[in-house]
Motif scaffolding. Structure first.
Motif, PDB file in Angstrom:
ATOM      1  N   ASN A 151      21.229  -6.051 -31.667  1.00 11.93           N
ATOM      2  CA  ASN A 151      20.166  -5.297 -32.322  1.00 11.93           C
ATOM      3  C   ASN A 151      18.858  -6.079 -32.333  1.00 11.93           C
ATOM      4  O   ASN A 151      17.787  -5.535 -32.075  1.00 11.93           O
ATOM      5  N   ILE A 152      18.917  -7.374 -32.640  1.00 13.69           N
ATOM      6  CA  ILE A 152      17.716  -8.199 -32.633  1.00 13.69           C
ATOM      7  C   ILE A 152      17.210  -8.378 -31.202  1.00 13.69           C
ATOM      8  O   ILE A 152      16.001  -8.342 -30.951  1.00 13.69           O
ATOM      9  N   LYS A 153      18.106  -8.535 -30.241  1.00 14.16           N
ATOM     10  CA  LYS A 153      17.699  -8.649 -28.847  1.00 14.16           C
ATOM     11  C   LYS A 153      16.870  -7.439 -28.418  1.00 14.16           C
ATOM     12  O   LYS A 153      15.819  -7.567 -27.789  1.00 14.16           O
ATOM     13  N   LYS A 154      17.353  -6.257 -28.763  1.00 12.76           N
ATOM     14  CA  LYS A 154      16.651  -5.036 -28.365  1.00 12.76           C
ATOM     15  C   LYS A 154      15.271  -4.966 -28.999  1.00 12.76           C
ATOM     16  O   LYS A 154      14.288  -4.588 -28.344  1.00 12.76           O
ATOM     17  N   LEU A 155      15.165  -5.340 -30.270  1.00 15.94           N
ATOM     18  CA  LEU A 155      13.873  -5.308 -30.963  1.00 15.94           C
ATOM     19  C   LEU A 155      12.891  -6.299 -30.335  1.00 15.94           C
ATOM     20  O   LEU A 155      11.702  -6.003 -30.201  1.00 15.94           O
ATOM     21  N   LEU A 156      13.390  -7.462 -29.941  1.00 18.99           N
ATOM     22  CA  LEU A 156      12.528  -8.475 -29.332  1.00 18.99           C
ATOM     23  C   LEU A 156      12.118  -8.073 -27.917  1.00 18.99           C
ATOM     24  O   LEU A 156      10.953  -8.222 -27.537  1.00 18.99           O
ATOM     25  N   ILE A 157      13.041  -7.565 -27.147  1.00 21.03           N
ATOM     26  CA  ILE A 157      12.727  -7.193 -25.770  1.00 21.03           C
ATOM     27  C   ILE A 157      11.736  -6.036 -25.738  1.00 21.03           C
ATOM     28  O   ILE A 157      10.823  -5.996 -24.913  1.00 21.03           O
ATOM     29  N   ALA A 158      11.888  -5.097 -26.671  1.00 19.44           N
ATOM     30  CA  ALA A 158      10.943  -3.982 -26.760  1.00 19.44           C
ATOM     31  C   ALA A 158       9.628  -4.397 -27.402  1.00 19.44           C
ATOM     32  O   ALA A 158       8.686  -3.613 -27.458  1.00 19.44           O
ATOM     33  N   ASP A 159       9.546  -5.633 -27.873  1.00 22.25           N
ATOM     34  CA  ASP A 159       8.358  -6.183 -28.540  1.00 22.25           C
ATOM     35  C   ASP A 159       8.040  -5.448 -29.839  1.00 22.25           C
ATOM     36  O   ASP A 159       6.896  -5.419 -30.286  1.00 22.25           O
ATOM     37  N   PHE A 160       9.059  -4.854 -30.461  1.00 20.18           N
ATOM     38  CA  PHE A 160       8.889  -4.254 -31.784  1.00 20.18           C
ATOM     39  C   PHE A 160       8.831  -5.345 -32.855  1.00 20.18           C
ATOM     40  O   PHE A 160       8.186  -5.187 -33.878  1.00 20.18           O
ATOM     41  N   VAL A 161       9.555  -6.427 -32.608  1.00 21.52           N
ATOM     42  CA  VAL A 161       9.495  -7.630 -33.441  1.00 21.52           C
ATOM     43  C   VAL A 161       8.743  -8.688 -32.634  1.00 21.52           C
ATOM     44  O   VAL A 161       9.031  -8.868 -31.446  1.00 21.52           O
ATOM     45  N   PRO A 162       7.755  -9.379 -33.234  1.00 23.74           N
ATOM     46  CA  PRO A 162       6.914 -10.309 -32.476  1.00 23.74           C
ATOM     47  C   PRO A 162       7.710 -11.343 -31.699  1.00 23.74           C
ATOM     48  O   PRO A 162       8.704 -11.879 -32.184  1.00 23.74           O
ATOM     49  N   ASN A 163       7.261 -11.609 -30.486  1.00 18.83           N
ATOM     50  CA  ASN A 163       7.932 -12.541 -29.596  1.00 18.83           C
ATOM     51  C   ASN A 163       7.358 -13.944 -29.663  1.00 18.83           C
ATOM     52  O   ASN A 163       7.408 -14.701 -28.693  1.00 18.83           O
ATOM     53  N   TYR A 164       6.771 -14.325 -30.778  1.00 24.29           N
ATOM     54  CA  TYR A 164       6.239 -15.664 -30.933  1.00 24.29           C
ATOM     55  C   TYR A 164       7.363 -16.696 -30.829  1.00 24.29           C
ATOM     56  O   TYR A 164       8.497 -16.448 -31.242  1.00 24.29           O
ATOM     57  N   THR A 177      17.633 -25.130 -18.464  1.00 23.76           N
ATOM     58  CA  THR A 177      16.999 -24.884 -17.160  1.00 23.76           C
ATOM     59  C   THR A 177      15.881 -23.849 -17.268  1.00 23.76           C
ATOM     60  O   THR A 177      15.492 -23.246 -16.261  1.00 23.76           O
ATOM     61  N   VAL A 178      15.375 -23.661 -18.462  1.00 27.47           N
ATOM     62  CA  VAL A 178      14.326 -22.661 -18.690  1.00 27.47           C
ATOM     63  C   VAL A 178      13.029 -23.372 -19.064  1.00 27.47           C
ATOM     64  O   VAL A 178      13.016 -24.248 -19.926  1.00 27.47           O
ATOM     65  N   ARG A 179      11.934 -22.976 -18.409  1.00 26.63           N
ATOM     66  CA  ARG A 179      10.627 -23.534 -18.715  1.00 26.63           C
ATOM     67  C   ARG A 179       9.576 -22.419 -18.697  1.00 26.63           C
ATOM     68  O   ARG A 179       9.763 -21.385 -18.065  1.00 26.63           O
ATOM     69  N   PHE A 180       8.472 -22.660 -19.399  1.00 23.50           N
ATOM     70  CA  PHE A 180       7.407 -21.671 -19.516  1.00 23.50           C
ATOM     71  C   PHE A 180       6.644 -21.523 -18.197  1.00 23.50           C
ATOM     72  O   PHE A 180       6.408 -22.511 -17.501  1.00 23.50           O
ATOM     73  N   TYR A 186       0.243 -15.127 -22.397  1.00 20.38           N
ATOM     74  CA  TYR A 186       1.388 -14.401 -22.971  1.00 20.38           C
ATOM     75  C   TYR A 186       2.697 -14.999 -22.460  1.00 20.38           C
ATOM     76  O   TYR A 186       3.647 -14.299 -22.123  1.00 20.38           O
ATOM     77  N   GLU A 187       2.717 -16.333 -22.396  1.00 17.56           N
ATOM     78  CA  GLU A 187       3.907 -17.028 -21.892  1.00 17.56           C
ATOM     79  C   GLU A 187       5.142 -16.743 -22.728  1.00 17.56           C
ATOM     80  O   GLU A 187       6.270 -16.759 -22.218  1.00 17.56           O
ATOM     81  N   ASP A 188       4.964 -16.436 -24.034  1.00 17.55           N
ATOM     82  CA  ASP A 188       6.108 -16.126 -24.893  1.00 17.55           C
ATOM     83  C   ASP A 188       6.847 -14.892 -24.384  1.00 17.55           C
ATOM     84  O   ASP A 188       8.077 -14.861 -24.329  1.00 17.55           O
ATOM     85  N   LEU A 189       6.076 -13.863 -24.033  1.00 12.12           N
ATOM     86  CA  LEU A 189       6.677 -12.633 -23.529  1.00 12.12           C
ATOM     87  C   LEU A 189       7.397 -12.859 -22.207  1.00 12.12           C
ATOM     88  O   LEU A 189       8.451 -12.273 -21.949  1.00 12.12           O
ATOM     89  N   PHE A 190       6.830 -13.706 -21.350  1.00 11.54           N
ATOM     90  CA  PHE A 190       7.454 -13.964 -20.053  1.00 11.54           C
ATOM     91  C   PHE A 190       8.785 -14.702 -20.201  1.00 11.54           C
ATOM     92  O   PHE A 190       9.741 -14.416 -19.489  1.00 11.54           O
ATOM     93  N   ILE A 191       8.837 -15.670 -21.117  1.00 11.21           N
ATOM     94  CA  ILE A 191       9.988 -16.581 -21.134  1.00 11.21           C
ATOM     95  C   ILE A 191      11.102 -16.164 -22.075  1.00 11.21           C
ATOM     96  O   ILE A 191      12.285 -16.443 -21.828  1.00 11.21           O
ATOM     97  N   LEU A 192      10.766 -15.489 -23.178  1.00 10.14           N
ATOM     98  CA  LEU A 192      11.780 -15.270 -24.206  1.00 10.14           C
ATOM     99  C   LEU A 192      12.937 -14.413 -23.707  1.00 10.14           C
ATOM    100  O   LEU A 192      14.076 -14.601 -24.127  1.00 10.14           O
ATOM    101  N   ILE A 193      12.668 -13.491 -22.799  1.00  6.71           N
ATOM    102  CA  ILE A 193      13.742 -12.646 -22.264  1.00  6.71           C
ATOM    103  C   ILE A 193      14.843 -13.487 -21.627  1.00  6.71           C
ATOM    104  O   ILE A 193      16.029 -13.198 -21.758  1.00  6.71           O
TER     105      ILE A 193
END
Length: 254
Positions: A151-164, A177-180, A186-193
């Motif tokens: 449920n939280i994943k869906k809210l974050l991916i849809a950007d309904f909950v801030p992706n900070y 193995t993940v880097r910005f 808007y690097e937060d949106l690119f990487i958080l997924i």
């Protein structure tokens, strides 16, 4: 790295020309109730007194200072991730500040549920003195947040909950193995997924632990910055790629 049963938490702080706010930020981190932290200050080629302010605190063994040529917040965070030794990772922006319980309460919640990520609430600071609540996503999506995980994943991916990055605490393993991306805003949106895709357990802590400064006109989230064409392009591109990824993800049970 664990000391007296307290896992080490790495706090990554990119610094660029924030001399007006920086000391407040650093002091709030040094004032943490939680004992086992490292504060990684990455100066991104500041042209003001930011580096000098950072160096005032280098005698504290919890503080690590990295200097880089001006390369942007993504490279600064990546350098912080390369240096971090903690079992958990957190991010703080140098114009913001945090509650004394920022780390202790987040660690308590993430360990209570053996979670990979804990998401928590924050305040917004406006005009220096006013402390404003954020838009009430914690009320609007109360049931989904309490259920956690998918449920939280869906809210974050849809950007309904801030992706900070800064209103979350992460297990270090999610970032192995993940880097910005260094070429976009808007690097937060690119990487958080990509981080979310690795997380099995995500929990929500309904507590305001972070103070988000809306007074800094140089912030990427300021009105002037958001209206820049390249910034708007990055926002669109990040969301476009995100929904493309969303369509191929197996969400399982809710």
């Amino acid at each position: 790295m664990t000391t007296d049963k307290n896992p080490l938490v790495s706090i990554i702080v990119p610094v660029y020309n924030t001399q007006v706010y920086l000391e407040r930020c650093i002091k709030s981190l040094l004032n943490q109730e939680y004992p086992n932290i490292e504060i990684i200050l990455i100066d991104d080629g500041s042209s003001d007194n930011s580096l000098f302010i950072c160096e005032k605190y280098q005698t504290d063994d919890r503080v690590v200072i990295i200097h880089q040529e001006n390369s942007g917040v993504s490279m600064a965070r990546n350098n912080g991730l390369d240096r971090a030794r903690g079992d958990y990772i957190s991010f703080v922006d140098s114009d913001d500040f945090v509650s004394p319980y920022f780390i202790s309460h987040a660690v308590g919640e993430i360990e209570k549920h053996d979670a990979d990520i804990v998401l928590f609430d924050f305040y917004q600071i406006k005009s220096g003195k006013s402390v404003l609540p954020v838009p009430d996503f914690h009320k609007k999506y109360k049931n989904e947040l309490r259920k956690g995980n998918i449920n939280i994943k869906k809210l974050l991916i849809a950007d309904f909950v801030p992706n900070y990055m800064w209103n979350k605490l992460f297990k270090r393993s999610l970032w192995e193995t993940v880097r910005f991306p260094v070429q976009y805003k808007y690097e937060d949106l690119f990487i958080l997924i990509h981080v979310l895709d690795r997380a099995n357990v995500i929990v929500y802590l309904p507590e305001r632990l972070y103070y988000y400064n809306r007074d800094n006109v140089n912030s990427i989230t300021s009105f002037l910055s958001i209206m820049q064409p390249f910034t708007r392009y990055c926002h669109f591109k990040a969301l476009y790629e995100r929904y493309d990824i969303l369509s191929s993800v197996s969400w399982g049970e809710t």
